[in-house]
Write a protein that holds these residues in place. Structure first.
Motif, PDB file in Angstrom:
ATOM      1  N   CYS A 107       6.817   3.133   6.743  1.00 36.86           N
ATOM      2  CA  CYS A 107       8.108   2.471   5.957  1.00 36.86           C
ATOM      3  C   CYS A 107       9.460   3.322   7.013  1.00 36.86           C
ATOM      4  CB  CYS A 107       8.310   2.598   4.954  1.00 36.86           C
ATOM      5  SG  CYS A 107       7.455   2.317   3.208  1.00 36.86           S
ATOM      6  N   ALA A 108      10.484   2.815   7.773  1.00 41.73           N
ATOM      7  CA  ALA A 108      11.599   3.260   8.053  1.00 41.73           C
ATOM      8  C   ALA A 108      12.025   4.841   7.947  1.00 41.73           C
ATOM      9  CB  ALA A 108      12.229   2.110   7.695  1.00 41.73           C
ATOM     10  N   TYR A 109      11.878   4.237   6.344  1.00 44.02           N
ATOM     11  CA  TYR A 109      12.670   5.615   5.069  1.00 44.02           C
ATOM     12  C   TYR A 109      12.021   6.183   3.881  1.00 44.02           C
ATOM     13  CZ  TYR A 109      16.578   4.714   8.446  1.00 44.02           C
ATOM     14  OH  TYR A 109      17.250   4.114   9.177  1.00 44.02           O
ATOM     15  N   VAL A 110      11.580   7.144   3.509  1.00 45.15           N
ATOM     16  CA  VAL A 110      10.709   7.741   2.632  1.00 45.15           C
ATOM     17  C   VAL A 110      12.378   9.112   2.088  1.00 45.15           C
ATOM     18  CG1 VAL A 110       9.452   8.420   1.902  1.00 45.15           C
ATOM     19  CG2 VAL A 110       8.642   6.512   3.453  1.00 45.15           C
ATOM     20  N   GLN A 147      12.256   2.285   1.872  1.00 49.73           N
ATOM     21  CA  GLN A 147      12.545   1.038   2.629  1.00 49.73           C
ATOM     22  C   GLN A 147      11.527   1.205   3.825  1.00 49.73           C
ATOM     23  OE1 GLN A 147      17.045   0.648   3.268  1.00 49.73           O
ATOM     24  NE2 GLN A 147      16.488  -0.090   5.806  1.00 49.73           N
ATOM     25  N   TYR A 148      11.147  -0.376   4.157  1.00 47.15           N
ATOM     26  CA  TYR A 148       9.842  -0.853   4.967  1.00 47.15           C
ATOM     27  C   TYR A 148      10.752  -0.982   6.294  1.00 47.15           C
ATOM     28  CZ  TYR A 148       6.745  -2.973   7.449  1.00 47.15           C
ATOM     29  OH  TYR A 148       5.381  -3.355   8.280  1.00 47.15           O
ATOM     30  N   MET A 184       0.787  -1.329  -0.316  1.00 43.42           N
ATOM     31  CA  MET A 184       0.221  -0.094  -0.203  1.00 43.42           C
ATOM     32  C   MET A 184       0.627   1.636  -0.261  1.00 43.42           C
ATOM     33  SD  MET A 184      -2.685   0.711   2.596  1.00 43.42           S
ATOM     34  CE  MET A 184      -3.854   2.236   2.344  1.00 43.42           C
ATOM     35  N   ALA A 185       1.956   1.234   0.242  1.00 40.93           N
ATOM     36  CA  ALA A 185       2.592   2.282   0.554  1.00 40.93           C
ATOM     37  C   ALA A 185       3.373   2.874  -0.431  1.00 40.93           C
ATOM     38  CB  ALA A 185       3.909   2.591   1.577  1.00 40.93           C
ATOM     39  N   VAL A 186       4.233   1.511  -0.765  1.00 43.00           N
ATOM     40  CA  VAL A 186       4.589   2.169  -3.216  1.00 43.00           C
ATOM     41  C   VAL A 186       3.531   2.411  -3.744  1.00 43.00           C
ATOM     42  CG1 VAL A 186       5.138   0.470  -4.776  1.00 43.00           C
ATOM     43  CG2 VAL A 186       6.437  -0.621  -2.605  1.00 43.00           C
ATOM     44  N   THR A 187       1.931   1.593  -3.314  1.00 39.58           N
ATOM     45  CA  THR A 187       1.262   1.955  -4.449  1.00 39.58           C
ATOM     46  C   THR A 187       0.543   3.848  -4.769  1.00 39.58           C
ATOM     47  OG1 THR A 187      -0.937   0.910  -3.552  1.00 39.58           O
ATOM     48  CG2 THR A 187       0.312  -0.406  -5.468  1.00 39.58           C
ATOM     49  N   GLU A 188       0.751   3.424  -2.840  1.00 39.08           N
ATOM     50  CA  GLU A 188      -0.319   5.226  -2.496  1.00 39.08           C
ATOM     51  C   GLU A 188       1.300   6.748  -2.707  1.00 39.08           C
ATOM     52  OE1 GLU A 188      -2.889   6.255  -1.236  1.00 39.08           O
ATOM     53  OE2 GLU A 188      -3.765   4.269  -1.013  1.00 39.08           O
ATOM     54  N   ALA A 189       2.164   5.889  -2.497  1.00 38.43           N
ATOM     55  CA  ALA A 189       3.374   7.233  -3.488  1.00 38.43           C
ATOM     56  C   ALA A 189       3.447   7.051  -4.462  1.00 38.43           C
ATOM     57  CB  ALA A 189       4.568   6.233  -2.771  1.00 38.43           C
ATOM     58  N   ALA A 190       3.118   6.129  -4.982  1.00 38.46           N
ATOM     59  CA  ALA A 190       3.316   6.253  -6.947  1.00 38.46           C
ATOM     60  C   ALA A 190       2.267   7.318  -7.115  1.00 38.46           C
ATOM     61  CB  ALA A 190       2.900   4.285  -7.355  1.00 38.46           C
ATOM     62  N   ALA A 191       0.862   7.106  -6.729  1.00 38.53           N
ATOM     63  CA  ALA A 191      -0.632   7.601  -7.031  1.00 38.53           C
ATOM     64  C   ALA A 191      -0.304   8.884  -6.614  1.00 38.53           C
ATOM     65  CB  ALA A 191      -1.552   6.904  -6.711  1.00 38.53           C
ATOM     66  N   ALA A 192       0.394   9.517  -5.661  1.00 42.74           N
ATOM     67  CA  ALA A 192       1.097  10.416  -5.628  1.00 42.74           C
ATOM     68  C   ALA A 192       1.703  11.492  -6.248  1.00 42.74           C
ATOM     69  CB  ALA A 192       1.294  10.748  -3.577  1.00 42.74           C
ATOM     70  N   ILE A 193       2.459  10.732  -6.408  1.00 41.10           N
ATOM     71  CA  ILE A 193       3.558  11.306  -7.293  1.00 41.10           C
ATOM     72  C   ILE A 193       3.875  11.391  -9.224  1.00 41.10           C
ATOM     73  CG2 ILE A 193       4.614  11.352  -5.477  1.00 41.10           C
ATOM     74  CD1 ILE A 193       6.886   9.355  -7.343  1.00 41.10           C
ATOM     75  N   ALA A 194       1.845  10.464  -8.970  1.00 39.41           N
ATOM     76  CA  ALA A 194       2.035  10.487 -11.040  1.00 39.41           C
ATOM     77  C   ALA A 194       2.651  11.277 -11.760  1.00 39.41           C
ATOM     78  CB  ALA A 194       0.824   9.614 -11.010  1.00 39.41           C
ATOM     79  N   ALA A 211      13.686  -9.053   4.163  1.00 34.77           N
ATOM     80  CA  ALA A 211      12.585  -9.306   5.146  1.00 34.77           C
ATOM     81  C   ALA A 211      13.901  -8.331   5.872  1.00 34.77           C
ATOM     82  CB  ALA A 211      11.828  -9.632   5.388  1.00 34.77           C
ATOM     83  N   PRO A 212      13.829  -7.553   6.723  1.00 31.78           N
ATOM     84  CA  PRO A 212      13.213  -6.751   6.982  1.00 31.78           C
ATOM     85  C   PRO A 212      12.980  -5.229   5.686  1.00 31.78           C
ATOM     86  CG  PRO A 212      14.100  -6.198   8.895  1.00 31.78           C
ATOM     87  CD  PRO A 212      14.864  -7.595   7.877  1.00 31.78           C
ATOM     88  N   ALA A 213      14.415  -5.176   5.437  1.00 28.71           N
ATOM     89  CA  ALA A 213      14.455  -3.889   4.668  1.00 28.71           C
ATOM     90  C   ALA A 213      14.624  -4.048   2.826  1.00 28.71           C
ATOM     91  CB  ALA A 213      16.097  -3.565   4.328  1.00 28.71           C
TER      92      ALA A 213
END
Length: 316
Positions: free
Chosen positions: A297-300, A314-315, A235-245, A256-258
């Protein structure tokens, strides 16, 4: 006859403008002994207790410091809310933004009036690595923008027995009134000047990442994430992709976990607060995908360049 010329003086350096005043009063104190902590913290809490029409101050500090403050305040301690800092700072720096924003919304007085005595867990995650420490310095810097509209008074405490001189020096640059304060966008840009490690050669390309939740979830489970964690990462990947489309490229790598997802867009993000501003309703809203990603995510990392921007998640 050659006329004599007066030597030209170099122009005087342009002074760095003072930060524009805001209602947010962001202070810091540095100490190396328990009595020094008490000498700074007690007057701060007394100031809060004497402030008219202001809710009780909050001391978010290490458990042993709670005991020190109880002893020093005496009967006044009943007017202070004490929170062990391990209960407040439970995740990433972005989680701390959400915690603070939520507390202000629920408990602050008019205009955000409240006093907060704050001590991140520098002996834990916040100080566990140079990368993690940089994220928390970014949080300290961006707090000056995020909470600028609020009449909140915060005192951030730094124990040199835990933090060390380099961390204290960096923190001074994130606090107005220290004499070395840097404007938040400039300090954030400096933190981002450290290049990201290049993706590995075997990174998996990802088509249409804004609609690829199933593919990301399946990949993450195959890389060792539990099903619930894989769902969050997808969900983090898809939502971030939608936000910067529109996204021009995407790939996945790691175990895992990275687990890591990287997105490319042809337009710069151009906002140091991207993903840090809480949704007004407290719920995820369209365009808030980077906020969601920062929460789980741990880091964006958001890095603008001449061709657009890279967003790396990075999760763990």
């Amino acid at each position: 006859m050659i006329p004599q010329q007066t030597p030209t003086q170099p122009p005087a350096p342009t002074p760095t403008p003072a930060p524009a005043p805001t209602p947010f009063d962001h202070r810091m104190t540095v100490f190396g002994a328990d009595d020094e902590f008490v000498a700074d913290a007690v007057p701060f809490l007394a100031e809060a207790l004497a402030a008219p029409d202001e809710p009780p101050p909050v001391a978010v500090v290490a458990p042993d410091r709670i005991d020190l403050l109880h002893d020093a305040l005496g009967t006044d301690a009943k007017g202070v809310r004490f929170v062990p800092h391990t209960d407040w700072y439970t995740g990433s720096a972005a989680n701390a933004v959400a915690q603070s924003a939520g507390y202000l919304a629920a408990h602050a007085g008019p205009g955000g009036r409240i006093h907060l005595l704050m001590e991140p867990v520098w002996g834990g995650r916040a100080g566990s690595s140079p990368r993690e420490t940089a994220e928390w310095i970014r949080y300290e810097a961006l707090a000056n923008l995020l909470f600028a509209p609020f009449a909140t008074t915060a005192l951030c405490v730094y124990d040199t027995r835990v933090t060390g001189p380099a961390l204290v020096a960096a923190a001074r640059r994130a606090h107005p009134g220290t004499g070395v304060y840097e404007e938040p966008p400039r300090l954030a840009a400096e933190l981002d000047s450290v290049p990201l490690p290049p993706p590995p050669a075997d990174a998996r390309p990802l088509d249409r990442p804004e609609a690829a939740a199933d593919a990301v979830r399946e990949w993450a489970v195959g890389r060792g994430l539990a099903a619930a964690e894989a769902e969050l990462f997808a969900m983090a990947v898809t939502e971030a992709a939608a936000a910067i489309a529109p996204v021009t490229g995407a790939r996945l790598w790691g175990t895992a976990p990275a687990c890591v997802g990287e997105l490319r867009t042809a337009r710069p993000v151009a906002d140091p607060l991207a993903g840090f501003v809480p949704p007004p309703s407290g719920e995820l809203e369209p365009g808030q995908g980077l906020w969601y990603a920062r929460q789980v995510c741990a880091y964006v990392d958001v890095r603008d360049d001449a061709e657009g921007a890279t967003v790396r998640l990075q999760y763990g």
